[in-house]
Enzyme design. Sequence first.
Site, PDB file in Angstrom:
ATOM      1  N   ASN A   9       0.837  -1.245   0.086  1.00 18.05           N
ATOM      2  CA  ASN A   9      -0.090  -0.080  -0.189  1.00 18.05           C
ATOM      3  C   ASN A   9       0.974   1.040   0.057  1.00 18.05           C
ATOM      4  O   ASN A   9       1.443   1.688   1.082  1.00 18.05           O
ATOM      5  CB  ASN A   9      -0.963   0.094   1.372  1.00 18.05           C
ATOM      6  CG  ASN A   9      -1.755   1.276   1.150  1.00 18.05           C
ATOM      7  OD1 ASN A   9      -1.735   2.209   0.486  1.00 18.05           O
ATOM      8  ND2 ASN A   9      -2.363   1.070   2.366  1.00 18.05           N
ATOM      9  N   LYS A  11       0.239   4.051  -0.409  1.00 14.68           N
ATOM     10  CA  LYS A  11      -0.638   5.456   0.274  1.00 14.68           C
ATOM     11  C   LYS A  11      -0.301   6.694  -0.597  1.00 14.68           C
ATOM     12  O   LYS A  11      -0.270   6.641  -2.040  1.00 14.68           O
ATOM     13  CB  LYS A  11      -0.079   5.941   1.582  1.00 14.68           C
ATOM     14  CG  LYS A  11      -0.036   4.455   2.429  1.00 14.68           C
ATOM     15  CD  LYS A  11       0.259   4.633   3.985  1.00 14.68           C
ATOM     16  CE  LYS A  11      -0.089   3.238   4.620  1.00 14.68           C
ATOM     17  NZ  LYS A  11      -0.074   3.466   6.200  1.00 14.68           N
ATOM     18  N   HIS A  95      -9.459   1.313   4.526  1.00 17.25           N
ATOM     19  CA  HIS A  95      -8.068   1.539   5.371  1.00 17.25           C
ATOM     20  C   HIS A  95      -8.319   2.513   6.757  1.00 17.25           C
ATOM     21  O   HIS A  95      -9.230   3.591   6.474  1.00 17.25           O
ATOM     22  CB  HIS A  95      -6.981   2.079   4.323  1.00 17.25           C
ATOM     23  CG  HIS A  95      -5.680   1.936   5.038  1.00 17.25           C
ATOM     24  ND1 HIS A  95      -5.309   3.015   6.171  1.00 17.25           N
ATOM     25  CD2 HIS A  95      -4.809   1.128   4.935  1.00 17.25           C
ATOM     26  CE1 HIS A  95      -4.008   2.778   6.343  1.00 17.25           C
ATOM     27  NE2 HIS A  95      -3.798   1.602   5.731  1.00 17.25           N
ATOM     28  N   GLU A  97      -6.831   4.714   7.625  1.00 16.21           N
ATOM     29  CA  GLU A  97      -6.458   6.307   7.231  1.00 16.21           C
ATOM     30  C   GLU A  97      -7.856   6.816   6.810  1.00 16.21           C
ATOM     31  O   GLU A  97      -7.971   8.197   6.903  1.00 16.21           O
ATOM     32  CB  GLU A  97      -5.229   6.529   6.644  1.00 16.21           C
ATOM     33  CG  GLU A  97      -4.053   6.187   7.542  1.00 16.21           C
ATOM     34  CD  GLU A  97      -2.901   5.471   6.638  1.00 16.21           C
ATOM     35  OE1 GLU A  97      -2.738   5.630   5.342  1.00 16.21           O
ATOM     36  OE2 GLU A  97      -1.843   5.160   7.165  1.00 16.21           O
ATOM     37  N   GLU A 167      -5.350  -4.850  10.503  1.00 11.86           N
ATOM     38  CA  GLU A 167      -4.284  -3.617  10.545  1.00 11.86           C
ATOM     39  C   GLU A 167      -4.604  -2.782  11.946  1.00 11.86           C
ATOM     40  O   GLU A 167      -5.472  -1.722  12.175  1.00 11.86           O
ATOM     41  CB  GLU A 167      -4.230  -2.477   9.503  1.00 11.86           C
ATOM     42  CG  GLU A 167      -3.824  -3.163   8.110  1.00 11.86           C
ATOM     43  CD  GLU A 167      -3.383  -2.258   7.255  1.00 11.86           C
ATOM     44  OE1 GLU A 167      -2.328  -2.666   6.470  1.00 11.86           O
ATOM     45  OE2 GLU A 167      -3.984  -1.138   7.158  1.00 11.86           O
ATOM     46  N   GLY A 173       2.640   2.386  10.880  1.00  7.10           N
ATOM     47  CA  GLY A 173       3.523   3.684  10.614  1.00  7.10           C
ATOM     48  C   GLY A 173       4.210   3.981  11.926  1.00  7.10           C
ATOM     49  O   GLY A 173       5.103   4.746  12.073  1.00  7.10           O
ATOM     50  N   SER A 213       3.581  -1.960  10.308  1.00  2.00           N
ATOM     51  CA  SER A 213       4.946  -1.957  10.527  1.00  2.00           C
ATOM     52  C   SER A 213       5.617  -3.185  10.079  1.00  2.00           C
ATOM     53  O   SER A 213       6.415  -3.947  10.835  1.00  2.00           O
ATOM     54  CB  SER A 213       5.452  -1.571  11.855  1.00  2.00           C
ATOM     55  OG  SER A 213       5.016  -0.128  12.342  1.00  2.00           O
TER      56      SER A 213
HETATM   57  P1  13P Z   1       3.066   0.645   7.796  1.00  5.49           P
HETATM   58  O1  13P Z   1       3.531  -0.794   7.017  1.00  5.49           O
HETATM   59  O2  13P Z   1       3.825   1.825   6.957  1.00  5.49           O
HETATM   60  O3  13P Z   1       2.923   0.438   9.123  1.00  5.49           O
HETATM   61  O4  13P Z   1       1.612   0.673   7.209  1.00  5.49           O
HETATM   62  C1  13P Z   1       0.719  -0.378   7.317  1.00  5.49           C
HETATM   63  C2  13P Z   1      -0.504  -0.058   6.442  1.00  5.49           C
HETATM   64  O5  13P Z   1      -1.278   0.857   6.761  1.00  5.49           O
HETATM   65  C3  13P Z   1      -0.715  -0.863   4.986  1.00  5.49           C
HETATM   66  O6  13P Z   1      -2.155  -0.696   4.731  1.00  5.49           O
END
Ligand code: 13P
Length: 249
Positions: A9, A11, A95, A97, A167, A173, A213
């Site tokens: 992903n 982003k 997601h 976010e 997640e 992150g 992560s």
């Molecule tokens: P990270 O791997 O940066 O923690 O993000 C995970 C994520 O949100 C994947 O969709």
Amino acid sequence: MRKKILAANWKMYKTPDQATAFFQEFLPLVQDHDRDEIVVCPNYIALPAAIHAAKGSRVAIGAQNLHWEKEGAYTGEICTSMLVAIGVTHVIIGHSERRQYFCETDDTVNLKLKSALAAGLTPIVCVGEVLEEREANLTDDVLRRQCLRAFNKVSAKKAASLVVAYEPVWAIGTGKTATPELAADAHAIIRAEAADSFGQEFADNLRILYGGSVKPENAHALMSEEEIDGALVGGASLDPKSFAAIVKY
Ligand code: 13P
């Protein structure tokens, strides 16, 4: 045996040129890799470049969002027929976010899931608890609610291609990874809810990815858990060598 999916992903990172450069380096590193499915989800603008670059490889391309209507006056939105028309095969839905910053709710996740399935896209539906919910012992309730509402009025037959990503929001992150055992426990809750919604056979075949992560250093331990059917990788998927190392865990 459920075939694992290693999904990136990206982003809100990478221009089309940067996406092309990623694939030039990444594809040779994974060209013989057929143990797992590989999916890369760039932003909308970089999708055509990614699809062009990945053509003829085993890497599938996914979007990070969609609108559930077939078309219409929805400024700034993208619908399934537009994604399918350019060769997108997967789509991330719900997601954290998007839930956190863009008013995504369990109900819009449900609408998007139905729309993606109707269009033949493989949906990757994200669920996960925030830290306060985990600390209040609400993880089970939150995951069950998110799944139940996401799956509302979706039949097992229609949902055949469904993929779920667990997640935990506190692990995204932050560098904090769920332990393999903790992730496996959460996956078991999701699988139980899928069994209630779609039946045991469906649940046994459902692929549940872990995200939060994931890095080359922890991918092997996570992927060794029987409950964990792959990964949804953010930050560590932006670098071709790092994502290739995760794919090959
Ligand atoms: P990270 O791997 O940066 O923690 O993000 C995970 C994520 O949100 C994947 O969709």
